[in-house]
Design a protein around this motif. Structure first.
Motif, PDB file in Angstrom:
ATOM      1  N   LEU A 180       0.733  -1.243   0.070  1.00  0.00           N
ATOM      2  CA  LEU A 180      -0.057   0.032   0.119  1.00  0.00           C
ATOM      3  C   LEU A 180       0.828   1.149   0.074  1.00  0.00           C
ATOM      4  O   LEU A 180       1.886   1.260   0.695  1.00  0.00           O
ATOM      5  N   ARG A 181       0.396   2.314  -0.745  1.00  0.00           N
ATOM      6  CA  ARG A 181       1.234   3.582  -0.715  1.00  0.00           C
ATOM      7  C   ARG A 181       0.945   4.209   0.507  1.00  0.00           C
ATOM      8  O   ARG A 181      -0.126   4.319   0.926  1.00  0.00           O
ATOM      9  N   THR A 182       1.748   4.768   1.225  1.00  0.00           N
ATOM     10  CA  THR A 182       1.589   5.483   2.448  1.00  0.00           C
ATOM     11  C   THR A 182       2.647   6.716   2.719  1.00  0.00           C
ATOM     12  O   THR A 182       3.368   6.929   1.646  1.00  0.00           O
ATOM     13  N   ARG A 183       2.546   7.243   3.669  1.00  0.00           N
ATOM     14  CA  ARG A 183       3.269   8.289   4.289  1.00  0.00           C
ATOM     15  C   ARG A 183       4.527   7.892   4.955  1.00  0.00           C
ATOM     16  O   ARG A 183       4.464   6.608   5.726  1.00  0.00           O
ATOM     17  N   HIS A 184       5.650   8.564   5.288  1.00  0.00           N
ATOM     18  CA  HIS A 184       6.746   8.316   5.910  1.00  0.00           C
ATOM     19  C   HIS A 184       6.287   8.215   7.415  1.00  0.00           C
ATOM     20  O   HIS A 184       6.610   7.299   8.230  1.00  0.00           O
ATOM     21  N   ASN A 185       5.521   9.381   7.733  1.00  0.00           N
ATOM     22  CA  ASN A 185       5.081   9.697   8.987  1.00  0.00           C
ATOM     23  C   ASN A 185       3.569   9.526   9.030  1.00  0.00           C
ATOM     24  O   ASN A 185       3.018  10.543   8.516  1.00  0.00           O
ATOM     25  N   LEU A 186       2.919   8.614   9.557  1.00  0.00           N
ATOM     26  CA  LEU A 186       1.509   8.399   9.425  1.00  0.00           C
ATOM     27  C   LEU A 186       1.025   9.508  10.323  1.00  0.00           C
ATOM     28  O   LEU A 186      -0.273   9.964   9.924  1.00  0.00           O
ATOM     29  N   ILE A 187       1.547   9.909  11.512  1.00  0.00           N
ATOM     30  CA  ILE A 187       0.950  11.218  12.184  1.00  0.00           C
ATOM     31  C   ILE A 187       0.688  12.285  11.508  1.00  0.00           C
ATOM     32  O   ILE A 187      -0.317  13.235  11.591  1.00  0.00           O
ATOM     33  N   ASN A 210      -0.477  15.982   6.342  1.00  0.00           N
ATOM     34  CA  ASN A 210      -0.233  16.800   4.961  1.00  0.00           C
ATOM     35  C   ASN A 210       1.113  16.297   4.301  1.00  0.00           C
ATOM     36  O   ASN A 210       1.562  16.728   3.253  1.00  0.00           O
ATOM     37  N   GLU A 211       1.862  15.274   4.553  1.00  0.00           N
ATOM     38  CA  GLU A 211       2.947  14.719   4.107  1.00  0.00           C
ATOM     39  C   GLU A 211       2.380  13.789   2.737  1.00  0.00           C
ATOM     40  O   GLU A 211       1.504  13.265   3.000  1.00  0.00           O
ATOM     41  N   ARG A 212       3.226  14.108   1.999  1.00  0.00           N
ATOM     42  CA  ARG A 212       2.908  13.148   0.551  1.00  0.00           C
ATOM     43  C   ARG A 212       3.378  11.947   0.716  1.00  0.00           C
ATOM     44  O   ARG A 212       4.238  11.481   1.408  1.00  0.00           O
ATOM     45  N   ALA A 213       2.258  11.037   0.156  1.00  0.00           N
ATOM     46  CA  ALA A 213       2.521   9.605   0.410  1.00  0.00           C
ATOM     47  C   ALA A 213       3.562   9.172  -0.915  1.00  0.00           C
ATOM     48  O   ALA A 213       3.292   8.516  -1.923  1.00  0.00           O
ATOM     49  N   ASN A 214       4.834   9.075  -0.355  1.00  0.00           N
ATOM     50  CA  ASN A 214       5.843   8.678  -1.173  1.00  0.00           C
ATOM     51  C   ASN A 214       6.741   7.380  -0.761  1.00  0.00           C
ATOM     52  O   ASN A 214       7.347   6.818  -1.216  1.00  0.00           O
ATOM     53  N   ALA A 215       5.931   6.989   0.230  1.00  0.00           N
ATOM     54  CA  ALA A 215       6.372   5.644   0.875  1.00  0.00           C
ATOM     55  C   ALA A 215       5.293   4.361   0.647  1.00  0.00           C
ATOM     56  O   ALA A 215       4.305   4.613   0.169  1.00  0.00           O
ATOM     57  N   VAL A 216       6.041   3.148   0.759  1.00  0.00           N
ATOM     58  CA  VAL A 216       5.317   1.981   0.379  1.00  0.00           C
ATOM     59  C   VAL A 216       5.123   1.105   1.794  1.00  0.00           C
ATOM     60  O   VAL A 216       6.381   0.891   2.179  1.00  0.00           O
TER      61      VAL A 216
END
Length: 846
Positions: free
Chosen positions: A211-218, A221-227
């Protein structure tokens, strides 16, 4: 009509079929073609040969570049697939460690093993163990984590990080490669909807979820560049045959969060061709926006190569594109061929075209002049000149049937005054677009000037029906709101229609008749349409005759001022009179006020007439007893005149009348505009000692603000309430409420239109101060009024109303003609005041 623009081409076509000017333009175009023909032929042949050769060479170069690009892209795809699978296999190894262990793995063992697994593997953000914790085990796990050194460990909910509510089971971050102080500890992945969906799927089918996700789930506003890659872990030695088995025997999840760009960089770092490609890797669970598009997926493009990679248990989308143009075809050979061919072509074409340049420039100048002469610059529609020419052309066809529409925008001036002329221009442009949308190609639409439009509807079998339907569509369409400079603007349109040949063929007569119908639409309340009939011409002739008579009447002073008394409702003592204007025509006799007052207003003749009326009323009042007031009405038009106060003050000074004996009656509508100016004017009147009365209360806005904002001495209740007093309880309730309100404000009440003793008695019981109507006295000339006042002084007070009626009996015949034709709403008789052109409304409410 669907008129896109009145540019040169359609206009020239119409000119060619219309007159010699069009034929001359056609000949000029033909002459220019002959001048440019050698240059055109040479240019066409040269361009065709150059383009054909260039395209052939370019396609060959494209094929070579594409083959190289696809080969490198395919190699990169395999490299990425193997590299990502390497990361996934290490996560699988960690899962195997959990499932093969006889005892529970400790936090230190987990950290040691996971650190060795991903040593020298860039892109790993964190590696977490999410145990399956049941409700009864929650406290035990939280305490154990705190004992292990995770400060204040609590199972937390997403997204606010608050303590998770009670639930049957949780999947929090229990072990992690991050520092023990990280806020990610305790975050329940089961409370994150998209993460939970992926983990549930991987649990049920014993597969690797991504799943594509954010570096910091908290950080929302962070862009979802993590997996996120999740792998289910089942209890050692348990069955996984069915979905039910897998759900029952689940121990938890191994979850790895990778920085996808960094991971791809690490995988491709040692490949020499990596810099030539830009790649995009999309996990199987992609984010789809409201438009149904994955925002991180590159759009379809011939220069993008894509394929599907099998990574873990799922298909990932791989996209590649040339980076920096290195793998793009340069087309050097094609460009060289094209440049040589075009250079030769240009040389020949320019040489042949130079001799005709002046003729071409002259033709373009003529074309522009013609375009400007026949087009409205603001809206792009035809202008008046072209519209008249089109009418003449259509009219030449003796069998032609067409309809002429004249349109005038309602309330357009308000837009100009409030938002400015720029907004007015934008509104005209939008109106033109809406009108175009309702017309056919064969129809003609033009802007005649200002806010006036005209159109010709041609070729309809049933003219009247087609014209009515089009007028209805246009009226509804223009009535819809416009957005001008961020403001909501609502206008309307009035339409006049004439039919050819039914109403004639002469264009001047057709336009005149359509204009008469337009005038009728505006008089009928605007935002409507009217079709011409012969009665309109008769009305216009009668109106012109009456206007001439009215001018003569003002010059010859054929007007009279009559007066109607009003009384104390309780004692029936006379308190004052109200002034009314009459026109005694030498042939027609008394002309009803509703016939000549509106005409006087529209022609401006109301100005000298009104000045004479107010001066005459003040002069007459000086010969009456000091306790007799004279009441005069002012209308909204008067309040727009700057010299109104000077006119009233001059009349008082010239006559010597005490200002306290003059009462000015106004309707509430005059207070709705120019509030500051109106307040200043009223203060000036009050400063002289003039009384103020609010006339026709109950028929308009009846705003309480008006009663408190302006210093009224009296309220006059409209006669429509008095007429229904004995038959409708609602009228008595309204009057009672107004009386109570007026008493609280210290304002007196006058009831108009009292015609029976029963009405007068009811009004007395309700607390009305004054009464006026035929029961107490009809309007009468000044001579009869003075006789009436003498009788009133000599007679006993109890008999005064009866003697008023007797004294005015012989005046009834003179007023009968007026009363029969009076305005059915209020019997208002309107006249204008003095030099300023102010409007003075002298009303008869009897």
């Amino acid at each position: 009509m669907q008129v896109e623009e009145y540019n040169a081409s359609p206009l020239v076509d119409k000119d060619d079929a219309r007159d010699s000017g069009g034929r001359e333009k056609f000949r000029a175009s033909l002459s220019r073609y002959r001048l440019y023909r050698p240059a055109l032929i040479a240019a066409c042949v040269g361009v065709v040969l150059s383009v054909v050769g260039t395209v052939a060479v370019g396609r060959w170069e494209n094929r070579l570049a594409r083959t190289d690009f696809e080969g490198i892209a395919e190699a990169q795809a395999i490299l990425v697939q193997n590299g990502v699978n390497e990361y996934v296999s290490r996560l699988t190894a960690l899962r195997t460690r959990f499932e093969s262990a006889n005892d529970d793995i400790t936090r230190s063992e987990y950290q040691t093993f996971s650190a060795r697994l991903f040593e020298a593997h860039r892109g790993m953000l964190r590696l977490a163990w999410l145990p399956r914790i049941k409700r009864k085990e929650r406290g035990e796990y939280e305490a154990a984590a705190i004992t292990d050194g995770v400060p204040a460990f609590r199972i937390k909910s997403f997204p606010d990080g608050t303590v998770a509510p009670e639930s049957d089971e949780y999947y929090p971050v229990y072990f992690s490669t991050e520092a023990k102080t990280s806020p990610v500890y305790g975050l329940d992945y089961w409370s994150i909807p998209d993460h939970r969906a992926v983990l549930e799927q991987s649990r049920d089918y014993d597969m690797i979820g991504a799943l594509r996700t954010r570096h910091n789930l908290i950080n929302q506003n962070e862009r979802a560049n993590a997996v996120m890659i999740g792998i289910p872990v089942y209890a050692k030695g348990t069955s996984r045959t069915t979905v039910a088995d897998r759900r029952r025997n689940l121990s938890g999840f191994i979850v790895g969060v990778f920085d996808l760009p960094m991971l791809l960089q690490a995988v491709r770092s040692n490949n020499p061709n990596s810099s030539a490609l830009a790649i995009n890797l999309l996990p199987p669970e992609r984010v789809i926006n409201a438009s149904g598009v994955d925002p991180q997926r590159w759009p379809a493009d011939p220069n993008i190569w894509s394929t599907t990679l099998r990574i873990g248990d799922a298909d990932w989308v791989f996209q590649a594109a040339p980076a920096g143009g290195g793998l793009m075809a340069t087309h050097n050979r094609a460009l060289a061929l094209y440049a040589a061919g075009m250079a030769t072509t240009i040389f020949l074409a320019v040489y042949l075209a130079l001799s005709s340049r002046n003729a071409q420039q002259l033709a373009l100048a003529n074309r522009r002049v013609l375009e400007l002469a026949q087009t409205d610059a603001l809206t792009g529609l035809a202008n008046r000149a072209f519209f008249l020419e089109e009418m003449e052309r259509i009219n030449d066809d003796k069998n032609g049937r067409f309809t002429v529409f004249l349109l005038d925008l309602d309330r357009f001036k308000n837009v100009n005054d409030s938002l400015g002329h720029g907004a007015g221009d934008e509104l005209l442009v939008q109106v033109a677009k809406r009108l175009r949308s309702q017309l056919r190609d064969e129809d003609v639409l033009a802007r005649l000037g200002g806010d006036e439009f005209a159109l010709i509807q041609a070729g309809s079998n049933d003219q009247r029906t087609a014209a009515t339907e089009l007028a209805q569509r246009i009226t509804r369409l223009i009535a819809q709101p416009f957005q001008i400079s961020g403001q909501r603007v609502e206008i309307g349109t009035s339409i006049g229609i004439s039919l050819a040949p039914q109403h004639g063929r002469d264009q001047e007569h057709l336009l005149k008749k359509a204009d008469l119908a337009l005038y009728r639409s505006k008089s009928a309340g605007r935002s409507c349409y009217t079709m011409y009939d012969d009665a309109m011409s008769a009305e216009l002739e009668a109106r012109n005759t009456l206007e001439g008579d009215l001018r003569d009447a003002i010059a010859q002073c054929q007007f009279e001022v009559h007066y109607q008394p009003f009384y104390d409702a309780e004692t029936r003592e006379r308190r004052g009179v109200e002034a009314l204007v009459r026109w005694r025509h030498p042939v027609k006799g008394l002309v009803p006020p509703d016939q000549f007052i509106p005409l006087a207003e529209s022609t401006g003749l109301i100005v000298p007439l009104g000045e004479w009326i107010i001066g005459r009323a003040c002069d007459d009042a000086t010969s009456w007893p000091d306790d007799v007031k004279v009441a005069v009405n002012l209308s909204p038009v008067q309040f727009k005149q700057a010299e109104l106060f000077d006119v009233i003050q001059s009349a008082l000074a010239r006559s010597g009348l005490d200002p306290q004996r003059l009462e000015i009656e106004i309707t509430e509508s005059v207070l709705l505009e120019r509030a500051a100016e109106n307040e200043s004017f009223i203060d000036q009147l009050k400063g002289l000692g003039i009384s103020l009365a609010l006339d026709d209360f109950g028929t308009g806005y009846s705003s309480l603000r008006s009663l408190t904002a302006f210093p009224f001495n009296k309220i006059k209740i409209d006669k429509s309430f008095i007429a229904n007093l004995s038959v409708r309880d609602e009228s008595a309730a309204v009057i009672s409420s107004v009386v109570t309100l007026a008493r609280g404000l210290g304002i007196q009440i006058t009831a108009e239109g009292v015609e029976t003793e029963e009405q007068l008695e009811q009004l007395c019981s309700l607390g009305v101060n004054f009464a006026q109507g035929y029961l107490l006295g009809r309007p009468m000339p000044v001579g009869q009024l003075e006789q009436h006042l003498e009788i009133s002084r000599a007679a006993p007070e109890a008999d005064e109303p009866r003697r008023d009626a007797e004294a005015s009996e012989h005046a009834e015949a003179a007023d009968a003609d007026v009363s029969e034709h009076a305005d059915p709403r209020s019997g208002a008789v309107v006249a204008l005041i003095p030099r300023s052109g102010a409007l003075l409304s002298l009303a008869s409410n009897g």
